[in-house]
Each structure stands twice: as C-alpha cells, then as structure tokens.
Write a protein that holds these residues in place. Structure first.
Motif, mmCIF file in Angstrom:
data_model
loop_
_atom_site.group_PDB
_atom_site.id
_atom_site.type_symbol
_atom_site.label_atom_id
_atom_site.label_comp_id
_atom_site.label_asym_id
_atom_site.label_seq_id
_atom_site.Cartn_x
_atom_site.Cartn_y
_atom_site.Cartn_z
ATOM 1 N N ASN A 152 -5.588 6.578 5.892
ATOM 2 C CA ASN A 152 -5.533 5.189 6.395
ATOM 3 C C ASN A 152 -4.103 4.648 6.383
ATOM 4 N N ARG A 153 -3.358 4.976 5.309
ATOM 5 C CA ARG A 153 -1.941 4.572 5.255
ATOM 6 C C ARG A 153 -1.163 5.247 6.380
ATOM 7 N N GLU A 154 -1.473 6.518 6.612
ATOM 8 C CA GLU A 154 -0.812 7.299 7.652
ATOM 9 C C GLU A 154 -1.043 6.667 9.029
ATOM 10 N N LYS A 155 -2.255 6.198 9.280
ATOM 11 C CA LYS A 155 -2.577 5.548 10.559
ATOM 12 C C LYS A 155 -1.734 4.292 10.752
ATOM 13 N N LYS A 156 -1.582 3.509 9.679
ATOM 14 C CA LYS A 156 -0.794 2.274 9.765
ATOM 15 C C LYS A 156 0.690 2.585 9.977
ATOM 16 N N VAL A 157 1.189 3.597 9.265
ATOM 17 C CA VAL A 157 2.595 4.000 9.440
ATOM 18 C C VAL A 157 2.826 4.488 10.868
ATOM 19 N N THR A 158 1.874 5.270 11.392
ATOM 20 C CA THR A 158 1.987 5.790 12.757
ATOM 21 C C THR A 158 2.015 4.651 13.768
ATOM 22 N N GLU A 159 1.141 3.683 13.581
ATOM 23 C CA GLU A 159 1.096 2.517 14.477
ATOM 24 C C GLU A 159 2.432 1.790 14.485
ATOM 25 N N SER A 160 3.020 1.664 13.317
ATOM 26 C CA SER A 160 4.327 0.997 13.196
ATOM 27 C C SER A 160 5.436 1.820 13.865
ATOM 28 N N LEU A 161 5.414 3.146 13.655
ATOM 29 C CA LEU A 161 6.435 4.023 14.229
ATOM 30 C C LEU A 161 6.398 4.036 15.754
ATOM 31 N N ILE A 162 5.194 3.982 16.305
ATOM 32 C CA ILE A 162 5.053 3.992 17.766
ATOM 33 C C ILE A 162 5.805 2.820 18.378
ATOM 34 N N LYS A 163 5.714 1.666 17.699
ATOM 35 C CA LYS A 163 6.408 0.467 18.206
ATOM 36 C C LYS A 163 7.906 0.527 17.922
ATOM 37 N N SER A 164 8.263 0.847 16.686
ATOM 38 C CA SER A 164 9.681 0.787 16.302
ATOM 39 C C SER A 164 10.508 1.915 16.908
ATOM 40 N N GLU A 165 9.890 3.076 17.143
ATOM 41 C CA GLU A 165 10.637 4.239 17.638
ATOM 42 C C GLU A 165 10.343 4.561 19.104
ATOM 43 N N ILE A 215 7.605 5.548 20.765
ATOM 44 C CA ILE A 215 6.938 6.843 20.900
ATOM 45 C C ILE A 215 5.976 6.827 22.096
ATOM 46 N N SER A 216 6.029 7.900 22.921
ATOM 47 C CA SER A 216 5.185 7.976 24.121
ATOM 48 C C SER A 216 4.025 8.950 23.982
ATOM 49 N N GLY A 217 4.049 9.802 22.960
ATOM 50 C CA GLY A 217 2.987 10.782 22.780
ATOM 51 C C GLY A 217 3.031 11.362 21.377
ATOM 52 N N ILE A 218 1.927 11.985 20.964
ATOM 53 C CA ILE A 218 1.801 12.517 19.603
ATOM 54 C C ILE A 218 1.293 13.950 19.643
ATOM 55 N N ILE A 219 1.935 14.809 18.814
ATOM 56 C CA ILE A 219 1.415 16.147 18.534
ATOM 57 C C ILE A 219 1.242 16.236 17.026
ATOM 58 N N SER A 220 -0.017 16.209 16.584
ATOM 59 C CA SER A 220 -0.321 16.241 15.157
ATOM 60 C C SER A 220 -0.877 17.604 14.785
ATOM 61 N N ASP A 221 -0.221 18.287 13.864
ATOM 62 C CA ASP A 221 -0.745 19.559 13.379
ATOM 63 C C ASP A 221 -1.480 19.299 12.068
ATOM 64 N N ASN A 222 -2.789 19.040 12.193
ATOM 65 C CA ASN A 222 -3.670 18.835 11.049
ATOM 66 C C ASN A 222 -3.371 17.598 10.212
ATOM 67 N N ARG A 223 -2.660 16.615 10.776
ATOM 68 C CA ARG A 223 -2.508 15.329 10.092
ATOM 69 C C ARG A 223 -3.503 14.374 10.729
ATOM 70 N N PHE A 224 -4.557 14.032 9.974
ATOM 71 C CA PHE A 224 -5.703 13.310 10.521
ATOM 72 C C PHE A 224 -5.368 11.897 10.993
ATOM 73 N N GLY A 225 -4.415 11.250 10.312
ATOM 74 C CA GLY A 225 -4.133 9.854 10.623
ATOM 75 C C GLY A 225 -3.032 9.632 11.641
ATOM 76 N N VAL A 226 -2.386 10.708 12.091
ATOM 77 C CA VAL A 226 -1.290 10.547 13.062
ATOM 78 C C VAL A 226 -1.885 10.562 14.463
ATOM 79 N N ARG A 227 -2.371 9.419 14.878
ATOM 80 C CA ARG A 227 -2.960 9.245 16.211
ATOM 81 C C ARG A 227 -2.998 7.761 16.528
ATOM 82 N N ASP A 228 -3.135 7.458 17.793
ATOM 83 C CA ASP A 228 -3.223 6.073 18.236
ATOM 84 C C ASP A 228 -3.933 6.048 19.581
ATOM 85 N N LYS A 229 -4.907 5.165 19.724
ATOM 86 C CA LYS A 229 -5.719 5.149 20.947
ATOM 87 C C LYS A 229 -4.940 4.703 22.169
ATOM 88 N N ASN A 230 -3.750 4.116 21.952
ATOM 89 C CA ASN A 230 -2.981 3.579 23.084
ATOM 90 C C ASN A 230 -2.014 4.577 23.711
#
Length: 347
Positions: free
Chosen positions: A87-100, A102-117
């Motif tokens: 859950n913390r990972e999801k929130k950090v990812t959401e923040s990183l997408i905005k601050s950095e 980010i246009s796409g994600i490749i997660s190798d077995n990290r469950f929370g590194v995703r965003d529906k947008n």
C-alpha cells in the motif's frame, strides 16, 4: 522522450539482472528508463546504469528463516507487514508518476508499482506460485495481482520446450500474457578457458551465507582453478586469491559475462534468472536450490529429470558430486528474437 519506470523486486539479484536487457532496449528505442527499487537490487542497477535516475521504493524486507521448513510460516506471519508495504508502494508510485513525469511502468514482481492512469506491464515467470499444499491459493493471489496490470510479460518460450515449465505455463489462463523468450544480459563468447569452476552466489540471507561457508569448505579439496563470486553488492570490488580459489565480493555484468564464458562448469542456485543466463551461454551447471524455496526446488528437479543439470539439497552437497555433471547435457540456447519495438507499443 517518454519516461518509463522500471521497478524490479529486491529478492536476490535475479529480478534486477533480468531488468538489464529491458532497460538497454528502452534506451535503444528512445525511451528514458527511470530505475526504482531498494536494497541490493537498487545498488546493482545504479552500478550498471550510473547515468540513469534511480529512486528508492519501500522495502519488502523479505528474508529467509534459518530453517528451510519454516519459510512458508514466516511468509504467512510477515504477510500483514508485506500488505502494508504494498500500500505504501502504491502511494509512492502515484507520487513519482506526477513528480517525475512517468509515462509507463514495468514492474518485475513489485505488486504496488502500478497506476490505473498509465500503461503498466508486470514481469514474472510465475503464473503458478508453488507453495506446497497452498499452491492453489498462492497462485490465485498472484494471478489476481497480475490482472491489475495492462499486460503480463513472461520471460520464457510459449512452446512446450521451455525453461519455466509449470511455473510459467497454465492451461486456460490467458489474461494479457506476452511470452518474451528468455531474458539474459549476457552474450556467448568464444574465449579460452581460465577457470575449471565458477561459483555464483546470490539470494536473501541467511541462506546465502550458509551456502558460502559450506562451499568454501568443500572446495578446498577441488582439483582445479575456481572463481568464487559471493554476490555481495558493496561500494568497492574486493578480490582475494588463496591457493586455487579466486574470490570476488561481486562482479559487474561485463566482468561476470567474461568469467562465465571463460569457465568450464558453473555451481550456483537454481534461480530462474540464472537458468536463463546458462541457457543463453549454453553452460553445464550443478544446481543447489535455496532451502524452502519451492520455485527453486521445482526448477532444480525439472532440469535433473530432463538430464540437463544435476542438483542436490544444500545440506547434502559434497565436492565429489560435481563429477555427475559429465552425465548431463547442459543448457541449450533456444533462439528467440524479441521485437522490443512492438513490445513497447504498450507505451
């Protein structure tokens, strides 16, 4: 250039090292990779790609119990903490997408590194997660996670002749799976033999250290030159030479590629990324699965039954067992050309 977040799990070094060819392909196809992980995996990728931005994610803190048969119980006990981290990972990812940006994600077995947008791919060779009597439950849980991503990238062949076996092939389960063929950061080279045996260690503690101590003791009587890579990612490389054993704390990709090509035989864990590397380099190997890790035990058994590579339990290893390798075929490189341009159409 579109910025793509590449986030491998920090559990051993395999998830990080198999991300290396993907990162190189992103660069070659005019994307800008942004690395995100923690611990040893992050250290390794920062050494491989010092020019890229590298960000730290919350740590899953996955460690092994000292007793192999306690590993599953420990995972169950740690699961509330793991879910909090996701859950913390999801929130950090959401923040990183905005601050950095980010246009796409490749997660190798990290469950929370995703965003529906934004488009996201989940990299795994485990559509089926082995856990003994609870395999059905662990597999359903993993498949539920996979379905939250736009695509699932499986680093293996689709066909019956493959490396992951039952792990990466489930009849009736399709989801949005794309088989990439095996991923390896290495290329086969025709080099003169320098070592009779290359030992490559990795994986979570304390089992990595247990195996290191056992092997260094057993290998004292080995008749041949040994290169021993401990798999400890530290600030500086350290090399020691004692009699016939040359020891390194770690090797960067190019150096390890050269050592693998210069070695006659390999002794290592039966981690899936290692298996993909040995297939690419067509090496002969002896495999020792991490105690209590069902996936590595399955892979070791699979390749032993197929007469590709011998194996044994960690506690049972004796130096004489290396003689068994000559009765096995070794790994084979089944050629596969991955169209990265087509794969990256997701972004």
């Amino acid at each position: 250039m579109k910025r793509i977040l590449v986030a491998p799990l920090n559990w051993g070094l395999g998830h990080a090292t198999r991300s290396i060819p993907i990162i190189n392909a992103l660069i070659a196809n005019n994307f800008e990779p942004v690395i995100a992980s923690d611990g040893e995996a992050l250290k390794l990728l920062k050494k491989e790609f010092p020019q890229l931005q590298a960000l730290e994610l919350p740590s899953y803190n996955i460690t092994y119990s000292k007793k192999a048969n306690s590993f599953k119980l420990k995972l169950i006990k740690d699961s509330p903490s793991l879910l909090k981290t996701i859950n913390r990972e999801k929130k950090v990812t959401e923040s990183l997408i905005k601050s950095e940006n980010i246009s796409g994600i490749i997660s190798d077995n990290r469950f929370g590194v995703r965003d529906k947008n934004i488009p996201s791919a989940f990299v795994t060779h485990q559509l089926r997660v082995l856990s003994g009597s609870t395999t059905w439950l662990s597999s359903k849980f993993h498949q539920k996670i996979i379905n939250k991503f736009d695509e699932c990238w499986v680093p293996d062949h689709r066909d019956a002749k493959n490396l992951s076996g039952d792990l990466g092939h489930i009849e009736g389960y399709e989801s949005s799976i794309k088989y990439l063929g095996p991923l390896s950061r290495f290329e086969k080279q025709d080099l003169n033999k320098k070592y009779d045996l290359l030992v490559v260690l990795s994986g979570p503690e304390p089992q990595r250290s247990f195996l290191e101590v056992k092997l260094l003791d057993e290998l004292q009587s080995y008749d041949g030159k040994i290169c021993f890579v401990k798999g400890l990612i530290e600030n500086e490389q350290r090399k020691t030479q004692i009699n016939h054993i040359t020891t390194y704390n770690f090797m960067a990709s190019k150096e390890l590629e050269k050592a693998l090509n210069e070695s006659d035989l390999i002794l290592s864990r039966s981690g899936y990324t290692s298996i993909m590397d040995y297939a690419k380099l067509e090496k002969k190997a002896f495999l020792i699965p991490t105690p209590g890790q069902f996936e590595q035990e399955y892979l070791a058994k699979k390749f032993e039954e197929e007469l590709v590579a011998p194996s044994c339990k960690q506690k049972d290893f004796k130096i004489e067992m290396l003689n068994e390798i000559e009765n096995y075929s070794g790994f084979e490189d089944l050629q596969y050309d991955l169209n990265y341009k087509k794969l990256f159409n997701l972004f």
